[in-house]
Design a protein around this motif. Structure first.
Motif, short mmCIF file in Angstrom:
data_model
loop_
_atom_site.label_atom_id
_atom_site.label_comp_id
_atom_site.label_asym_id
_atom_site.label_seq_id
_atom_site.Cartn_x
_atom_site.Cartn_y
_atom_site.Cartn_z
N TRP A 69 21.92 -9.72 -19.45
CA TRP A 69 21.03 -11.01 -19.62
C TRP A 69 19.94 -10.88 -18.70
O TRP A 69 19.70 -10.78 -17.49
N TYR A 73 14.41 -19.62 -16.08
CA TYR A 73 14.52 -20.86 -15.86
C TYR A 73 13.37 -21.66 -15.20
O TYR A 73 12.93 -21.16 -14.38
N ALA A 90 23.45 -19.25 -22.67
CA ALA A 90 23.51 -19.41 -21.26
C ALA A 90 23.74 -20.88 -20.86
O ALA A 90 23.16 -21.85 -21.88
N ILE A 94 20.46 -26.14 -14.29
CA ILE A 94 21.06 -25.81 -13.21
C ILE A 94 20.52 -26.65 -12.12
O ILE A 94 19.09 -26.59 -11.94
N LYS A 98 22.03 -24.93 -6.50
CA LYS A 98 23.15 -24.56 -7.00
C LYS A 98 23.12 -23.13 -7.66
O LYS A 98 22.26 -22.78 -8.13
N GLY A 99 24.12 -22.34 -7.42
CA GLY A 99 24.33 -20.95 -8.16
C GLY A 99 23.16 -20.02 -7.59
O GLY A 99 22.85 -20.36 -6.44
N VAL A 100 23.19 -18.85 -8.11
CA VAL A 100 22.32 -17.96 -7.52
C VAL A 100 20.74 -18.25 -7.85
O VAL A 100 19.78 -18.15 -7.00
N CYS A 101 20.60 -18.97 -9.12
CA CYS A 101 19.44 -19.41 -9.51
C CYS A 101 18.57 -20.39 -8.48
O CYS A 101 17.73 -20.34 -7.88
N HIS A 122 28.53 -19.35 -7.30
CA HIS A 122 28.04 -18.50 -8.35
C HIS A 122 28.31 -19.28 -9.83
O HIS A 122 29.61 -19.59 -10.09
N ILE A 123 27.38 -19.69 -10.85
CA ILE A 123 27.61 -20.17 -11.89
C ILE A 123 27.93 -18.98 -12.91
O ILE A 123 27.01 -18.28 -13.32
N CYS A 125 27.81 -18.03 -16.44
CA CYS A 125 27.53 -18.30 -17.66
C CYS A 125 28.18 -17.45 -18.75
O CYS A 125 28.45 -17.86 -19.76
N GLU A 132 23.97 -9.85 -9.90
CA GLU A 132 22.92 -10.37 -10.51
C GLU A 132 21.72 -10.47 -9.47
O GLU A 132 21.92 -10.15 -8.47
N ASP A 148 15.89 -14.49 -13.66
CA ASP A 148 17.31 -14.30 -13.68
C ASP A 148 17.93 -12.92 -14.42
O ASP A 148 17.42 -12.93 -15.60
N ASP A 150 21.07 -10.23 -15.26
CA ASP A 150 22.74 -10.08 -15.05
C ASP A 150 22.92 -8.78 -15.56
O ASP A 150 22.30 -8.45 -16.32
N1 SME Z 1 24.59 -16.88 -12.67
C1 SME Z 1 23.63 -17.77 -12.54
C2 SME Z 1 23.53 -18.60 -13.70
C3 SME Z 1 22.65 -18.51 -14.69
S1 SME Z 1 23.11 -17.20 -15.64
O1 SME Z 1 23.57 -15.94 -14.98
C4 SME Z 1 22.33 -16.76 -17.09
C5 SME Z 1 23.74 -18.53 -11.27
O2 SME Z 1 24.84 -18.75 -10.55
O3 SME Z 1 22.78 -19.25 -10.96
#
Ligand code: SME
Length: 176
Positions: A69, A73, A90, A94, A98-101, A122-123, A125, A132, A148, A150
């Motif tokens: 991916w 964002y 996806a 976000i 939150k999450g990696v992004c 980690h989110i 998707c 990532e 981003d 993946d």
């Molecule tokens: N894994 C990401 C979310 C976006 S998707 O990978 C496309 C995160 O933890 O922010």
């Protein structure tokens, strides 16, 4: 590859006319990124539409490295909102932090995750994602989007990716 005017023009026509990227898949990762970068420059040369350009940059990155991916964002108020991407469908939004992004956004720095299962918050998707990298892009010192990427493999990304993807971020910063 040296980016002189002659091979720049050649690459421009090869890229735009043939829709093929010219990358030696047997080369090491740094060399492949170096080969890709002038082709990315050529790809967006002469086009002023931001979404069109980012869309093609994402497609080219996906095509070059076959990542699971690849996308961006955009920062909109207190959220990241999905932009041009290539890969499985996806998460659309976000929240900040939150999450990696969201972490790359709040910390204003690249975040490399070797194993997504070991990154708290980690989110996921896609369940196929194993590692990532997320890089922020800036305008006037503020994050305006994150790139981003993946991978379906563990430990795909390192400082080499950060270095060369940072150059792609500079390309994006010129057009946003
Ligand atoms: N894994 C990401 C979310 C976006 S998707 O990978 C496309 C995160 O933890 O922010």
């Amino acid at each position: 590859m040296q980016l002189n005017m002659s091979n720049f023009i050649n690459l421009f026509y090869q890229t735009v006319m043939s829709e093929e990227l010219i990358i030696n898949k047997n080369s090491d990762k740094a060399t492949q990124y170096s080969e890709l970068l002038p082709q990315l420059e050529a790809l967006i040369l002469g086009e002023s539409d931001t979404i069109a350009n980012i869309s093609n940059l994402m497609a080219a990155l996906k095509q070059a490295f076959n990542f699971l991916w690849v996308g961006v964002y955009f920062v909109k108020a207190d959220e990241l909102v999905l932009g041009p991407f290539q890969g499985p469908i996806a998460c659309t939004r976000i929240k900040k932090g939150k999450g990696v992004c969201g972490t790359a956004w709040t910390k204003k720095t690249t975040v490399i995750v070797k194993n997504v299962e070991e990154f708290p918050g980690h989110i996921a998707c896609s369940s196929e994602s194993k590692s990532e990298i997320v890089l922020p892009a800036f305008r006037s010192g503020e994050v305006v989007l994150v790139l981003d990427i993946d991978s379906a493999e563990l430990g795909t990304f390192d400082e080499i990716d950060n270095h060369y993807l940072g150059q792609i971020i500079q390309l994006i910063e010129r057009i946003i």
